[in-house]
Design an enzyme around this catalytic site. Structure first.
Site, PDB file in Angstrom:
ATOM      1  N   ASP A   1       0.831  -1.205   0.000  1.00  0.00           N
ATOM      2  CA  ASP A   1       0.000   0.000   0.000  1.00  0.00           C
ATOM      3  C   ASP A   1       0.875   1.268   0.000  1.00  0.00           C
ATOM      4  O   ASP A   1       1.874   1.334   0.727  1.00  0.00           O
ATOM      5  CB  ASP A   1      -0.857  -0.037   1.275  1.00  0.00           C
ATOM      6  CG  ASP A   1      -1.956   0.983   1.309  1.00  0.00           C
ATOM      7  OD1 ASP A   1      -2.831   0.938   0.442  1.00  0.00           O
ATOM      8  OD2 ASP A   1      -1.949   1.837   2.228  1.00  0.00           O
TER       9      ASP A   1
ATOM     10  N   GLU B   1      14.602 -15.440   0.305  1.00  0.00           N
ATOM     11  CA  GLU B   1      14.997 -16.555   1.187  1.00  0.00           C
ATOM     12  C   GLU B   1      13.929 -17.656   1.181  1.00  0.00           C
ATOM     13  O   GLU B   1      14.173 -18.764   1.627  1.00  0.00           O
ATOM     14  CB  GLU B   1      15.116 -16.066   2.638  1.00  0.00           C
ATOM     15  CG  GLU B   1      16.291 -15.178   2.914  1.00  0.00           C
ATOM     16  CD  GLU B   1      16.172 -14.588   4.327  1.00  0.00           C
ATOM     17  OE1 GLU B   1      15.498 -15.194   5.201  1.00  0.00           O
ATOM     18  OE2 GLU B   1      16.741 -13.505   4.529  1.00  0.00           O
TER      19      GLU B   1
END
Ligand code: GLC
Length: 566
Positions: free
Chosen positions: A213, A281
């Protein structure tokens, strides 16, 4: 969990992503507010529609002053929407159906009910608690003037003065949106660390990505200087009203993006590089999608460089009127700008912040307020003409290479609800401008599922947090499902063809020889011809794969789009 996704690698480059606005999708417990259990119960309909992923607007703990974009606890579910267990069940069900799940991340500001902001209010000026937000002394001898001249996107000043512990008027805090949405200070490492924790919390729960956002607002210019708006014709949108279709300014981009000292500052990019490293990751292609109201597109491309986010919403496309020249230009610009950084183009026509495109594309007079539509707005279209253009515009969009975003209810051809009673409106814009701007409630009305049921099947009772128009019975999903001419069938057929012919991974080649008012291109084995003019046009050879309106022999009527086999 066994995943059975269609694409395993870089799925986001071509995905059709469906935005769920949880308050208005489906209500399982009958309180008139949609919830997570409601979403889980209706996922079958989305699988049938043929989308690849869902993006959920916020369902986190929140006082709901901005419909959940005011987050009090980033790692919990608001009781209005259910529990974390309901969230896990929803993700498991979506994944079992081959649908990925993207959640909304609101990092620019929290709610004033967030424990950090409450601690900041209780602490003294200069404290570490206040340093997580943007508290400043006021100007003038007694500090009674705001620290600078910035205005809230929702109207009124972007600063609010607090009462200090001893009851005297004290410092001011910055809120680019509602006063209940204090902006974080993203130069503070503690804020950065907290958001890494929040990202991991949801990634560990199995989400496939985040829609970020206000991804153009998190860093403000050093020293928070006054903003001198440029003269008329600011950069936001850059779309001039065209003969056929007037561009309405979106609710959220009240000011030109380029020059404001709080939009599009270079410092945001290191935050996204950091997040990208963190996401990488994790296995299975988790993504970041930017809600960044910056232009031109070549600048927006900076948000999706290879080590930053994966996607950015294409608001330039959303803002383009139904005009062939403007469409060709924005499609060219989009493909070039995103390709330059190795990112896919995205395409979008509607979301929870803008007038629904079944209405917007046929508005004939620029709204003097520029924001939202209501009973006093001018140039409102007949529903039929708006829907016709919307179907044509969607059929055009779904043939473009890249990733597409759909907003819940557009597959039913829902129009903007214009005649909401004043006392039903809830958007902070409506309140902060004393009713001068209608705001965004008209695109947020709960969905109709079953024409004969209470609340049209939105929930088990009549309750609905915004009133549903009586005409929506005819637009309910069950009324459209078996009808090959319905808007729902058009979306389903187009999505199926898009998938079968891998149009998302295709390339676009303009077709010469058509009148100016025709948008015509080839994507792989599909010829796409969209008639944005007033006269019918003769079609070339080729079997009809899809059409947004019935053809008249081999002519394509005005405001319609056809796909032909090449
Ligand atoms: C984004 C959201 C909008 C919200 C605002 C503040 O623009 O899409 O709905 O009001 O940010 O969080």
């Amino acid at each position: 969990m066994t995943y059975s996704f269609r694409m395993t690698s870089e799925w986001w480059r071509t995905a059709a992503i469906y935005q769920i606005y949880p308050r208005s999708f489906a209500d399982a417990n009958g309180d008139g507010m949609g919830d997570l259990a409601g979403i889980t119960s209706r996922l079958g309909a989305l699988q049938e529609l043929g989308i690849d992923a869902i993006w959920l607007s916020p369902f986190y703990t929140s006082p709901q002053r901005d419909a959940g974009y005011d987050v009090a606890d980033y790692c919990d579910v608001d009781p209005l929407f259910g529990t974390l267990a309901d969230f896990d069940a929803m993700v498991a069900e979506a994944h079992a159906r081959g649908i990925r799940v993207i959640v909304d991340l609101v990092p620019n500001h929290s709610s004033d009910a967030h424990e950090w902001f409450q601690a900041a209010l209780a602490a003294a000026p200069g404290s570490t608690e206040r340093a997580r937000y943007l508290f400043r002394d006021g100007r003038g001898a007694d500090g009674s003037e705001a620290p600078n001249n910035w205005e809230s996107v929702f109207g009124g000043p972007a600063w609010t003065r607090v009462l200090e512990a001893d009851g005297t008027p004290g410092q001011w805090y910055l809120h680019l949106f509602d006063s209940s949405q204090p902006d974080f200070d993203w130069t503070n490492e503690e804020v950065r660390e907290e958001f890494r924790r929040i990202l991991r919390f949801w990634l560990d729960r199995g989400v496939d990505g985040f829609r970020v956002d206000v991804a153009h607002g998190m860093i403000k210019a050093d020293g928070l200087p006054d903003f001198t708006p440029p003269a008329e014709g600011g950069s936001m949108g850059g779309v001039s009203p065209a003969a056929s279709g007037v561009a309405l300014e979106p609710e959220i981009s009240a000011e030109p993006a380029d020059s404001a000292p709080y939009w599009g500052q270079d410092g945001v990019h290191e935050i996204y590089r950091d997040w990208r490293t963190l996401l990488d990751e994790y296995p299975d292609d988790r993504i970041l999608a930017a809600e960044a109201w910056v232009d031109p597109l070549s600048r927006l491309a900076n948000w999706v460089r290879p080590d930053e986010m994966h996607q950015a919403f294409n608001f330039a496309y959303l803002e383009t009127p139904w005009n062939a020249d403007a469409l060709r230009r924005v499609i060219d610009d989009s493909l070039a700008a995103f390709a330059a950084v190795g990112a896919p183009s995205t395409w979008v026509l509607s979301n929870h912040d803008v007038v629904r495109h079944a209405t917007r594309l046929s508005v004939t007079e620029a709204n003097p307020q520029g924001h939202g539509l209501g009973p006093r707005s001018k140039g409102l279209p007949e529903y039929a003409s708006g829907l016709r253009r919307a179907r044509a515009a969607t059929a055009l969009m779904l043939a473009l290479p890249g990733s597409v975003y759909l907003y819940q209810g557009e597959e039913l051809g829902l129009p903007e609800v214009i005649d909401l009673p004043d006392d039903a409106r809830q958007d902070p814009t409506w309140f902060r401008t004393a009713g001068e701007r209608y705001g965004r409630d008209g695109c947020r009305v709960p969905l109709p599922w079953e024409s004969a049921a209470s609340s049209y099947g939105f929930g088990p009772t009549d309750a609905s947090w915004l009133p549903q128009p009586a005409q929506w019975a005819a637009l309910a999903r069950d009324a459209q499902r078996g009808d090959p001419a319905s808007t729902l069938s058009l979306y389903r057929d187009a999505l199926a063809l898009r998938r079968a012919r891998d149009l998302g991974a295709g390339t676009l080649e303009w077709l010469p020889g058509f009148p100016e008012s025709i948008v015509a291109f080839r994507n792989g084995g599909v010829l796409v011809i969209a008639n944005a003019g007033a006269s019918p046009v003769e079609l070339p050879a080729g079997d009809v794969l899809l059409t947004s309106e019935p053809l008249d022999g081999r002519t394509l009527p005005a405001d319609s789009t056809v796909w032909l086999a090449a």
